[in-house]
Design a protein around this motif. Sequence first.
Motif, PDB file in Angstrom:
ATOM      1  N   PRO A 149       0.845  -1.198   0.000  1.00  9.81           N
ATOM      2  CA  PRO A 149       0.000   0.000   0.000  1.00  9.81           C
ATOM      3  C   PRO A 149       0.883   1.252   0.000  1.00  9.81           C
ATOM      4  O   PRO A 149       1.833   1.327   0.790  1.00  9.81           O
ATOM      5  N   VAL A 150       0.561   2.213  -0.861  1.00 12.28           N
ATOM      6  CA  VAL A 150       1.409   3.406  -1.007  1.00 12.28           C
ATOM      7  C   VAL A 150       0.543   4.669  -1.007  1.00 12.28           C
ATOM      8  O   VAL A 150      -0.387   4.779  -1.804  1.00 12.28           O
ATOM      9  N   ARG A 151       0.893   5.606  -0.129  1.00 11.67           N
ATOM     10  CA  ARG A 151       0.157   6.881  -0.111  1.00 11.67           C
ATOM     11  C   ARG A 151       0.894   7.887  -1.004  1.00 11.67           C
ATOM     12  O   ARG A 151       1.559   8.808  -0.525  1.00 11.67           O
ATOM     13  N   TRP A 152       0.747   7.713  -2.320  1.00 13.81           N
ATOM     14  CA  TRP A 152       1.416   8.613  -3.265  1.00 13.81           C
ATOM     15  C   TRP A 152       0.993  10.059  -3.041  1.00 13.81           C
ATOM     16  O   TRP A 152       1.785  10.985  -3.234  1.00 13.81           O
ATOM     17  N   SER A 153      -0.272  10.226  -2.648  1.00  6.92           N
ATOM     18  CA  SER A 153      -0.818  11.587  -2.577  1.00  6.92           C
ATOM     19  C   SER A 153      -0.106  12.445  -1.527  1.00  6.92           C
ATOM     20  O   SER A 153      -0.152  13.672  -1.589  1.00  6.92           O
ATOM     21  N   ALA A 154       0.580  11.799  -0.557  1.00  6.28           N
ATOM     22  CA  ALA A 154       1.305  12.587   0.449  1.00  6.28           C
ATOM     23  C   ALA A 154       2.696  12.975  -0.043  1.00  6.28           C
ATOM     24  O   ALA A 154       3.428  13.667   0.656  1.00  6.28           O
ATOM     25  N   HIS A 155       3.053  12.514  -1.239  1.00 10.56           N
ATOM     26  CA  HIS A 155       4.418  12.747  -1.727  1.00 10.56           C
ATOM     27  C   HIS A 155       4.410  13.332  -3.132  1.00 10.56           C
ATOM     28  O   HIS A 155       5.399  13.208  -3.858  1.00 10.56           O
ATOM     29  N   ALA A 156       3.280  13.897  -3.528  1.00 10.17           N
ATOM     30  CA  ALA A 156       3.185  14.522  -4.853  1.00 10.17           C
ATOM     31  C   ALA A 156       2.811  15.984  -4.654  1.00 10.17           C
ATOM     32  O   ALA A 156       2.097  16.324  -3.697  1.00 10.17           O
ATOM     33  N   GLN A 157       3.301  16.827  -5.570  1.00 15.72           N
ATOM     34  CA  GLN A 157       2.947  18.254  -5.462  1.00 15.72           C
ATOM     35  C   GLN A 157       1.429  18.435  -5.510  1.00 15.72           C
ATOM     36  O   GLN A 157       0.725  17.679  -6.174  1.00 15.72           O
ATOM     37  N   GLU A 158       0.981  19.464  -4.833  1.00 20.85           N
ATOM     38  CA  GLU A 158      -0.459  19.746  -4.797  1.00 20.85           C
ATOM     39  C   GLU A 158      -0.950  20.345  -6.113  1.00 20.85           C
ATOM     40  O   GLU A 158      -2.126  20.258  -6.440  1.00 20.85           O
ATOM     41  N   LYS A 159      -0.013  20.986  -6.822  1.00 17.05           N
ATOM     42  CA  LYS A 159      -0.406  21.702  -8.056  1.00 17.05           C
ATOM     43  C   LYS A 159       0.273  21.046  -9.266  1.00 17.05           C
ATOM     44  O   LYS A 159       1.294  20.368  -9.107  1.00 17.05           O
ATOM     45  N   PRO A 160      -0.248  21.282 -10.483  1.00 13.69           N
ATOM     46  CA  PRO A 160       0.389  20.713 -11.668  1.00 13.69           C
ATOM     47  C   PRO A 160       1.858  21.117 -11.723  1.00 13.69           C
ATOM     48  O   PRO A 160       2.173  22.236 -11.308  1.00 13.69           O
ATOM     49  N   PRO A 161       2.767  20.276 -12.165  1.00 15.20           N
ATOM     50  CA  PRO A 161       2.506  18.937 -12.756  1.00 15.20           C
ATOM     51  C   PRO A 161       2.410  17.805 -11.734  1.00 15.20           C
ATOM     52  O   PRO A 161       2.533  16.661 -12.115  1.00 15.20           O
ATOM     53  N   TYR A 162       2.175  18.088 -10.487  1.00 16.47           N
ATOM     54  CA  TYR A 162       1.942  17.077  -9.451  1.00 16.47           C
ATOM     55  C   TYR A 162       3.118  16.094  -9.336  1.00 16.47           C
ATOM     56  O   TYR A 162       2.933  14.879  -9.186  1.00 16.47           O
ATOM     57  N   THR A 163       4.322  16.656  -9.416  1.00 16.67           N
ATOM     58  CA  THR A 163       5.518  15.795  -9.420  1.00 16.67           C
ATOM     59  C   THR A 163       5.649  15.005  -8.118  1.00 16.67           C
ATOM     60  O   THR A 163       5.504  15.565  -7.028  1.00 16.67           O
TER      61      THR A 163
END
Length: 351
Positions: A85-99
């Motif tokens: 299980p991976v919480r990608w959303s806690a490690h991606a930028q909030e705004k584009p390009p959502y790196t």
Amino acid sequence: MLALNPLSLLRPFFSLLFFGGLSSMSLASDQSSFPDIFRQSYLLEQGVNFGNALEAPQEGDWGIRLEERYFDLIKAAGFKTVRLPVRWSAHAQEKPPYTIDPAFFERIDWAIDKATERGLNIVINLHHYDELFKNPSVHQPRFSAIWEQVSSRYQNRPANLLFELCNEPHDIDSDRWNQMILEVLPIVRSTNPRRGVIIGGTDWNSLKKLSELKLPESDRYLIGTFHLYAPFKFTHQGAEWIPGSKAWLGTQWLGSSEEKECIRIELDHAVDWWEKNRRPIWIGEFGAYSKADLPSRCRWTEFIVRECEWRHLPWAYWEFGAGFGLYDRLQKKWNLLLLRALFPFFAFPKV
Ligand code: BGC
């Protein structure tokens, strides 16, 4: 109605054919050599979730950080598959390009490497992206961008890495979820035409909602999934994140004929879904929380595994080393009774 799927009779033959071919495939980046989805689904047999680690807000927040020796332990115990299980959303930028944070990506690379170096199959998912369900239209572009990055990064990995689009969609209806799938799946498919992609229904991956999924007919590389926690008052008694669950403490599972029948009915429905949709199905999570008494947990776990086995339903136990855990990280010891409920012939830990 339950009927034995004729494909399941060919299972040992497929396994030989496929596992024989897997090692030679491991260097290949061309997915045209990937086996069909039924053979891919055999990779999902006898799995365990590395829960509470990489889907915590930050790894370690919920007490467990993955260690290389955990991969040795599960391999030696007999597991063939890890669900990560991976919480990608806690490690991606909030705004584009959502790196996605490169250091986090490297940590996931590490986990995939540790699994595959030992011949373990691995499923990576997207876990605990709760904002997605609170506001799907705002978050859909970010959801898609995350999968765009994840799927392109891992496109050259062998077929024993599978993707699971999203853990336990909830608080949205099936129409909306079907729409979201239609938006994100082509992104994954643009780089991973034949990789196994696992998808479950809404209502926290309930079996009931699985039948409301409308998966694209032309995509023959999909696997259905559901989570089995019935009866919920038994498996989730005392679970701190379930309001009111303290009142269920003391609920046992004695294996009465009524109790067994409830589980058989669920599993028979899963086989029906498989036959009707001509797609494999996987139980991505099942387990009972440690606040339940151990004999009941063992009886329940053992019953589910045995019932899955003759139906040829692959499973992944929830989870390795936290609240539902098989392994006591502090004492560095397996819960042997629970482990034997999964693997009756497991004798002594080898590591
Ligand atoms: C959730 C966990 C939970 C488990 C059992 C998982 O999908 O991510 O937080 O412990 O289900 O409820």
